[in-house]
Design a protein around this motif. Structure first.
Motif, short mmCIF file in Angstrom:
data_model
loop_
_atom_site.label_atom_id
_atom_site.label_comp_id
_atom_site.label_asym_id
_atom_site.label_seq_id
_atom_site.Cartn_x
_atom_site.Cartn_y
_atom_site.Cartn_z
N THR A 16 0.82 -1.21 0.00
CA THR A 16 0.00 0.00 0.00
C THR A 16 0.85 1.26 0.00
O THR A 16 0.58 2.21 -0.71
CB THR A 16 -0.93 0.01 1.23
N ASN A 17 1.90 1.26 0.80
CA ASN A 17 2.79 2.42 0.89
C ASN A 17 4.22 1.91 0.80
O ASN A 17 4.94 1.86 1.80
CB ASN A 17 2.55 3.18 2.20
N SER A 18 4.60 1.49 -0.39
CA SER A 18 5.89 0.82 -0.57
C SER A 18 6.69 1.46 -1.70
O SER A 18 6.16 2.23 -2.51
CB SER A 18 5.69 -0.67 -0.87
N ILE A 19 7.97 1.12 -1.74
CA ILE A 19 8.87 1.65 -2.77
C ILE A 19 9.91 0.58 -3.08
O ILE A 19 10.35 -0.16 -2.20
CB ILE A 19 9.52 2.97 -2.29
N GLY A 20 10.29 0.47 -4.36
CA GLY A 20 11.29 -0.51 -4.76
C GLY A 20 12.57 0.16 -5.23
O GLY A 20 12.53 1.24 -5.82
N PHE A 21 13.70 -0.50 -4.94
CA PHE A 21 15.01 -0.02 -5.41
C PHE A 21 15.71 -1.15 -6.15
O PHE A 21 15.72 -2.29 -5.70
CB PHE A 21 15.88 0.46 -4.24
N MET A 22 16.32 -0.79 -7.28
CA MET A 22 17.01 -1.76 -8.12
C MET A 22 18.45 -1.30 -8.32
O MET A 22 18.70 -0.17 -8.77
CB MET A 22 16.28 -1.85 -9.47
N PHE A 23 19.40 -2.16 -7.95
CA PHE A 23 20.82 -1.87 -8.12
C PHE A 23 21.39 -2.92 -9.07
O PHE A 23 21.56 -4.08 -8.69
CB PHE A 23 21.54 -1.89 -6.76
N ALA A 24 21.65 -2.49 -10.31
CA ALA A 24 22.04 -3.43 -11.37
C ALA A 24 23.44 -3.15 -11.87
O ALA A 24 23.89 -1.99 -11.88
CB ALA A 24 21.05 -3.36 -12.53
N CYS A 25 24.12 -4.18 -12.29
CA CYS A 25 25.43 -4.03 -12.91
C CYS A 25 25.27 -3.38 -14.29
O CYS A 25 24.32 -3.69 -15.03
CB CYS A 25 26.09 -5.39 -13.05
N ILE A 26 26.18 -2.49 -14.62
CA ILE A 26 26.13 -1.84 -15.92
C ILE A 26 26.31 -2.86 -17.04
O ILE A 26 25.95 -2.63 -18.19
CB ILE A 26 27.21 -0.72 -16.02
N GLY A 27 26.82 -4.05 -16.68
CA GLY A 27 26.97 -5.13 -17.67
C GLY A 27 25.70 -5.87 -17.96
O GLY A 27 25.65 -6.71 -18.87
N ARG A 28 24.64 -5.59 -17.17
CA ARG A 28 23.34 -6.21 -17.48
C ARG A 28 22.56 -5.25 -18.38
O ARG A 28 23.12 -4.68 -19.30
CB ARG A 28 22.60 -6.51 -16.17
N GLY A 29 21.29 -5.08 -18.16
CA GLY A 29 20.53 -4.16 -19.01
C GLY A 29 20.28 -4.72 -20.40
O GLY A 29 20.19 -5.93 -20.62
N SER A 30 20.19 -3.83 -21.38
CA SER A 30 19.76 -4.21 -22.74
C SER A 30 20.73 -5.14 -23.44
O SER A 30 20.32 -6.04 -24.17
CB SER A 30 19.54 -2.95 -23.58
N GLU A 31 22.04 -4.96 -23.24
CA GLU A 31 23.00 -5.83 -23.91
C GLU A 31 22.98 -7.24 -23.33
O GLU A 31 23.15 -8.22 -24.05
CB GLU A 31 24.41 -5.23 -23.81
N PHE A 32 22.76 -7.33 -22.04
CA PHE A 32 22.72 -8.63 -21.37
C PHE A 32 21.48 -9.42 -21.79
O PHE A 32 21.55 -10.60 -22.11
CB PHE A 32 22.75 -8.44 -19.85
N PHE A 33 20.31 -8.74 -21.79
CA PHE A 33 19.05 -9.42 -22.10
C PHE A 33 18.68 -9.35 -23.58
O PHE A 33 17.72 -9.99 -24.00
CB PHE A 33 17.91 -8.81 -21.28
N GLN A 34 19.43 -8.52 -24.35
CA GLN A 34 19.09 -8.29 -25.75
C GLN A 34 17.67 -7.71 -25.90
O GLN A 34 16.97 -7.97 -26.89
CB GLN A 34 19.21 -9.59 -26.57
N GLU A 35 17.30 -6.93 -24.90
CA GLU A 35 15.98 -6.30 -24.88
C GLU A 35 16.00 -5.22 -23.81
O GLU A 35 16.66 -5.37 -22.78
CB GLU A 35 14.90 -7.34 -24.56
N TRP A 36 15.24 -4.14 -24.04
CA TRP A 36 15.21 -3.04 -23.08
C TRP A 36 14.29 -3.35 -21.90
O TRP A 36 13.24 -3.98 -22.06
CB TRP A 36 14.73 -1.75 -23.75
N ASP A 37 14.67 -2.89 -20.72
CA ASP A 37 13.80 -2.79 -19.54
C ASP A 37 13.25 -4.13 -19.05
O ASP A 37 12.15 -4.19 -18.48
CB ASP A 37 12.62 -1.85 -19.81
N VAL A 38 14.00 -5.20 -19.21
CA VAL A 38 13.48 -6.52 -18.84
C VAL A 38 13.20 -6.61 -17.33
O VAL A 38 12.12 -7.01 -16.90
CB VAL A 38 14.45 -7.64 -19.27
N GLU A 39 14.18 -6.23 -16.52
CA GLU A 39 14.02 -6.39 -15.08
C GLU A 39 13.01 -5.41 -14.49
O GLU A 39 12.21 -5.76 -13.62
CB GLU A 39 15.38 -6.26 -14.39
N SER A 40 13.01 -4.17 -14.97
CA SER A 40 12.06 -3.19 -14.45
C SER A 40 10.63 -3.53 -14.86
O SER A 40 9.69 -3.36 -14.08
CB SER A 40 12.43 -1.78 -14.91
N LYS A 41 10.45 -4.03 -16.09
CA LYS A 41 9.11 -4.42 -16.53
C LYS A 41 8.60 -5.62 -15.74
O LYS A 41 7.42 -5.69 -15.38
CB LYS A 41 9.11 -4.74 -18.03
#
Length: 394
Positions: free
Chosen positions: A319-344
């Motif tokens: 109800t009153n929450s917040i999320g934080f994501m700390f990712a390696c710069i080596g992950r992201g779009s190049e790692f998954f071959q797609e944008w915003d995989v973990e955030s989506k």
């Protein structure tokens, strides 16, 4: 004729005096309503944002007390300002420049502070740039003005009492205030400022930990303060020793406590240029937290959703929450071959919880769920991983 003229003057004078008397009476009635009728003031002030209430509080003691009462009733309203190129490019065309030194982000921050219903007490600021002239849409071209640190711009925008932790990072993760969009920026010029108000039963404060000194003696963190979560930002230059986040987790564990500790290795701290780790502490009976580690083997959306389901099953109130994501710069779009995989994936599992975070040069944290039973502290420093932390304020 002279007598008639005198009578007319007397009549006019009497009419003017009567009119003045009526005006005085009306002003007196207005003053009475605006200063003495408590319920009327409460109803009126409830319609005003925090910035307007702060202005009203300076008028008189009565207005000050009513404004303070209204602000206290809104104390759990977390808000934020953000700019993400991917979100912005998908909306209507924007002008090349906007009338703010921090460009599009600065304009969103201005609107956020103008509209927010709570006074920010703490601010956590992530930026991909160190100087204002680099911000998308910034009008700054003067070299002297561009040399002013972003920290100074943020301090100027915030209330004087607001505690600010500012860092620069290789990338950012942000969510729009209407929760409609969440996206990752991998060096495209993102920025986000999360604004925390004072909340009953919650303590949020900033500490700096020198990397070559003891934890308790210099951090300001109380051993028995019911600490639930600490977010740590360690600069690249501080990694010659064991990261403060790892030392914090070990120190708490020896005291029989396992608060969630999560963070990243950042480019630069704008709040403190010394060799230290900047932390923001969340403590209090109303605070609950949990975290999950996504290692290098978690490399598809299905894998991410499976791991995040563990975080969901931790049962924290959303109800009153917040999320934080700390990712390696080596992950992201190049790692998954797609944008915003973990955030989506996070948004699918936690649709009502805003997500923020950074891409860094290393990650600090581990899987730490309410039912976790540790015989020893898990490994806390990682590469090619993502730490996702959920904080609930009940």
């Amino acid at each position: 004729m002279e007598v008639l003229g005198e009578e007319n003057e007397i009549i006019v004078r009497e009419q003017e005096e009567e009119l003045l008397h009526q005006q005085d009476q009306e002003e007196s009635n207005i003053r009475y309503v605006m200063t003495e009728l408590h319920e009327f003031l409460k109803r009126l002030f409830k319609k005003l944002p925090a910035q307007s209430l702060l202005n009203c509080s300076r008028v008189c003691k009565r207005w000050n007390s009513v404004a303070a009462l209204i602000l206290k009733s809104r104390e759990n309203c977390i808000t934020w300002a953000q700019y993400n190129y991917h979100i912005a490019s998908g909306s209507s065309p924007s002008p090349a420049f906007v009338p703010h030194s921090l460009g599009y982000f600065g304009l969103d921050l201005y609107n956020c502070l103008k509209e927010t219903w709570s006074v920010p007490a703490s601010c956590l600021f992530f930026s991909e740039f160190q100087t204002a002239d680099k911000f998308h849409g910034s009008l700054i071209t003067d070299k002297k003005k561009s040399s002013v640190t972003i920290q100074k711009h943020i301090e100027a925008a915030m209330p004087a009492s607001c505690d600010i932790l500012s860092v620069t990072v290789p990338g950012t993760i942000s969510t729009t205030r209407d929760l409609a969009n969440c996206a990752e920026s991998e060096g495209e010029g993102g920025a986000v400022a999360i604004l925390f108000p004072k909340m009953e039963g919650v303590q949020i404060y900033k500490v700096s930990i020198q990397n070559h000194r003891g934890i308790w003696e210099q951090s300001g963190v109380e051993r028995h303060q019911n600490v639930k979560c600490i977010l740590t930002m360690t600069s690249n230059t501080s990694m010659s020793t064991s990261p403060a986040g790892e030392r914090l987790q070990n120190t708490f564990f020896r005291d029989g406590q396992t608060p969630v500790i999560a963070g990243a290795v950042i480019d630069y701290s704008l709040s403190d240029t010394s060799d230290s780790t900047e932390c923001i502490v969340f403590a209090g009976d109303r605070v609950n937290a949990a975290s999950i580690l996504l290692d290098e083997n978690v490399d598809t959306e299905e894998d991410v959703i499976r791991e995040l389901t563990q975080l969901k099953n931790a049962g924290l109130s959303e109800t009153n929450s917040i999320g934080f994501m700390f990712a390696c710069i080596g992950r992201g779009s190049e790692f998954f071959q797609e944008w915003d995989v973990e955030s989506k994936a996070f948004r699918k599992i936690f649709p009502r919880t805003p997500l923020f975070g950074v891409f860094g040069n290393g990650e600090i944290g581990c899987t730490n769920l309410p039912k976790s039973k540790w015989k020893k502290v898990p490994q806390m420093t990682h590469g090619y991983t993502t730490i996702i932390c959920l904080i609930s304020f009940g």
